[in-house]
Design an enzyme around this catalytic site. Structure first.
Site, mmCIF file in Angstrom:
data_model
loop_
_atom_site.group_PDB
_atom_site.id
_atom_site.type_symbol
_atom_site.label_atom_id
_atom_site.label_comp_id
_atom_site.label_asym_id
_atom_site.label_seq_id
_atom_site.Cartn_x
_atom_site.Cartn_y
_atom_site.Cartn_z
ATOM 1 C CD GLU A 1 41.318 54.109 10.803
ATOM 2 O OE1 GLU A 1 42.106 54.745 10.075
ATOM 3 O OE2 GLU A 1 41.296 52.869 10.855
ATOM 4 C CD GLU A 57 39.455 60.557 12.125
ATOM 5 O OE1 GLU A 57 39.720 61.544 11.394
ATOM 6 O OE2 GLU A 57 40.229 59.591 12.252
ATOM 7 C CB CYS A 64 47.049 52.191 8.800
ATOM 8 S SG CYS A 64 45.984 51.198 7.748
ATOM 9 C CB SER A 116 41.486 58.205 9.326
ATOM 10 O OG SER A 116 41.822 58.191 10.693
ATOM 11 C CE LYS A 159 53.543 51.805 7.746
ATOM 12 N NZ LYS A 159 52.507 52.781 8.167
ATOM 13 C CD GLU A 198 53.791 56.162 8.681
ATOM 14 O OE1 GLU A 198 52.572 56.356 8.528
ATOM 15 O OE2 GLU A 198 54.256 55.098 9.131
ATOM 16 C CD GLU A 221 53.832 64.946 8.911
ATOM 17 O OE1 GLU A 221 53.152 64.238 8.146
ATOM 18 O OE2 GLU A 221 54.787 65.659 8.523
ATOM 19 C CB CYS A 256 51.171 44.775 5.935
ATOM 20 S SG CYS A 256 50.343 46.366 6.176
#
Length: 529
Positions: A152, A155, A172, A192, A231, A234, A239, A376
């Protein structure tokens, strides 16, 4: 004829379940959803009894981001995230090569599942307990967080040099990513492209680790232990894997992991702490603070400062100010190298629309967004806290609204004619505090282990655990992680280049068509322009 024992009492969907039999109709879940996300997925309904349902038929069609805050506030556990413990139990005895890793937040939250005081540091307990369960290897997601920071940070520097797709938003938080794809697809290019630490860990295990130990990826079973319910969503995205297998096989929340350990008679308080296994086990203080709001921002800027040959210590001294109109969000300006960066930290998605209300958001360089207030360590899969209402008598106007609406009859008039709460009956749904026009009800939080009323915010107590670990860490910058460096040198190559982009980066898609929109809503009108 008697009632069938197979009668369905649970409205079951893929990720969120509502057990209407346990629901008391307090609407705490619906209120929390609206307050925290701004989406308002749930509504009250009378289906034989007062309960809640998704507004547009299903959670998915209503735009649920699966953050799980509804499950965290529910006083009767009537609304829950999908429980995947049986899947893990089955695989533990099935001949697969079992690998587990845990998020930074576990260090600050898992202890509560075993009645340790809120704010207890249980670093190393996941490793010890997971090995007791039969896992071959146990790592920390913090390693993946260090990789995320490197990718990150690289980037961000590239975007700054090209002056394109700024500000860059963090990616994230999987609930935030889903929010963008559904409600703000125009921001997709600003996200990102870096995967979350969870998915980077999964990709690293099933490629780099598998290659090193000569194990077929499909023979490795990866369990991710998280404070986050989304999560699970996710990990199942199309993908997030390759060649017919997923990088993450199962996600367990902190609550699920605690339940699994207790069912096997494993008590973390009786186990000595153990380190992570090597190769993917080392982590820096930067990886640890990923578990709290502003941690991703700080960790990434430390690496950017390192790359630009600037003083890293000044990143820890950033002076934030509150963003006008928001509940928990803040902003700052920082100079790294010769680059002036305007940054923002958004905690709770209800603040996002305030932040995006005009074009001022385009003036920023880097924006961290976490769906759950505090980050989190207050995710939808973390341990539930005990809440009890207390009426401040001098604020009470004796209108009786709280008495009439308390779903468990815990409030009544006292001898002075004012509302009073029975602590024994109160379930902590918080409805009284939402209804009262004079803010007479005060919601207290109690420590499950000590049964004592907290004098400090429980989220701050959890945050302090991660901050203290970071302060004591010898390595503060992700690029100092020796095992991460070895992975790049021996397998990945340069950050944000060919193999790194293949394994550690992803793409997003406009999912707004999945949403059933109520034409009367403002968001619906805005989307049709």
């Amino acid at each position: 004829m008697g009632k069938s024992k197979k009668r369905q009492v649970v409205n079951k969907e893929n990720l969120i379940d509502i057990n209407k039999k346990k629901c008391i109709g307090c609407t705490a879940c619906a209120i929390n959803c609206t307050d925290i996300t701004g989406i308002s997925v749930l509504k009250s309904t009378q289906e034989g009894k007062s309960t809640v349902v998704p507004k547009m038929g299903t959670f998915e069609e209503t735009g649920c981001i699966y953050c799980g805050q509804c499950t965290l506030i529910c006083p009767t556990t009537a609304i829950t995230a999908r429980n995947d413990i049986e899947k893990v139990e089955k695989e533990l005895g099935n001949g697969k090569y079992m690998v587990a890793f845990a998020a930074p937040a576990l260090k600050a939250t898992l202890g509560e599942e075993f009645n340790l005081p809120i704010g207890s540091n249980v670093e190393g307990k996941v490793q010890a307990s997971a090995r007791k369960l039969g896992f071959e290897k146990v790592f920390d997601t913090d390693f993946g967080a260090d990789v995320t920071v490197i990718e990150e940070g690289t980037e961000l520097i590239k975007r700054l040099s090209r002056k394109e797709n700024l500000p860059m938003f963090t990616s994230c938080c999987s609930s935030w990513v889903r929010y963008v794809e559904i409600f703000r697809p125009e921001l997709i290019n600003n996200l990102s492209t870096c995967k979350s630490p969870q998915q980077i860990m999964g990709a690293s295990i099933k490629t780099y680790f598998a290659n090193k130990f000569k194990i077929l990826p499909e023979n490795i079973y990866v369990v991710s232990i998280k404070p986050c319910t989304s999560k699970k969503y996710e990990a199942e995205r199309d993908e997030m894997g390759r060649e017919g297998y997923k990088d993450i096989d199962t996600v367990l929340t902190v609550r699920e992991y605690g339940e699994l350990l207790r069912s096997k008679g494993i008590d973390i308080t009786a186990l000595p702490s153990e380190p992570s296994d090597s190769m993917l086990g080392e982590y820096t203080g930067a990886g640890v603070i990923f578990g709290l709001s502003s941690g991703v921002m700080e960790a990434t800027l430390r690496t950017v400062a390192y790359y630009l040959n600037d003083d890293i210590s000044k990143i820890e001294k950033i002076q934030y100010s509150k963003i006008d109109g928001t509940k928990n969000s803040k902003e700052a300006e920082v100079i790294i190298g010769s680059q002036l960066m305007k940054v923002a930290v958004i905690s709770g998605l209800s603040d996002v629309e305030v932040f995006l209300k005009d074009d001022k958001w385009k003036e920023y360089t880097f924006v961290e967004v976490m769906s759950c207030p505090g980050g989190c360590i207050n995710g939808g899969g973390t341990p539930r806290v005990i809440r009890k209402s207390e009426i401040i008598e001098k604020k009470c106007i004796a209108c009786g609204t709280c008495i009439d609406n308390c779903p468990v009859g815990a409030i009544s008039f006292n001898k002075n004619g004012y509302a009073e709460v029975s602590q024994m009956q109160c379930v902590g749904c918080t409805l009284c505090s939402k209804l009262c026009r004079t803010s007479a009800p005060k919601i207290n939080v109690y420590d499950k282990g000590t049964q004592e009323k907290l004098t400090k915010n429980y989220i701050d107590l959890r945050k302090n655990v991660l901050r203290n670990i970071d302060e004591k860490s010898q390595k503060k910058v992700s690029v100092e992680n020796k095992e991460v460096k070895e992975m790049y040198d021996n397998y990945i190559g340069n950050p944000d280049e060919e193999r790194a982009r293949l394994l550690f980066h992803t793409q997003y898609k406009d999912r707004s068509s999945e949403l059933k929109i109520n034409k009367r809503t403002c968001r619906g009108k805005k989307r049709r322009r």
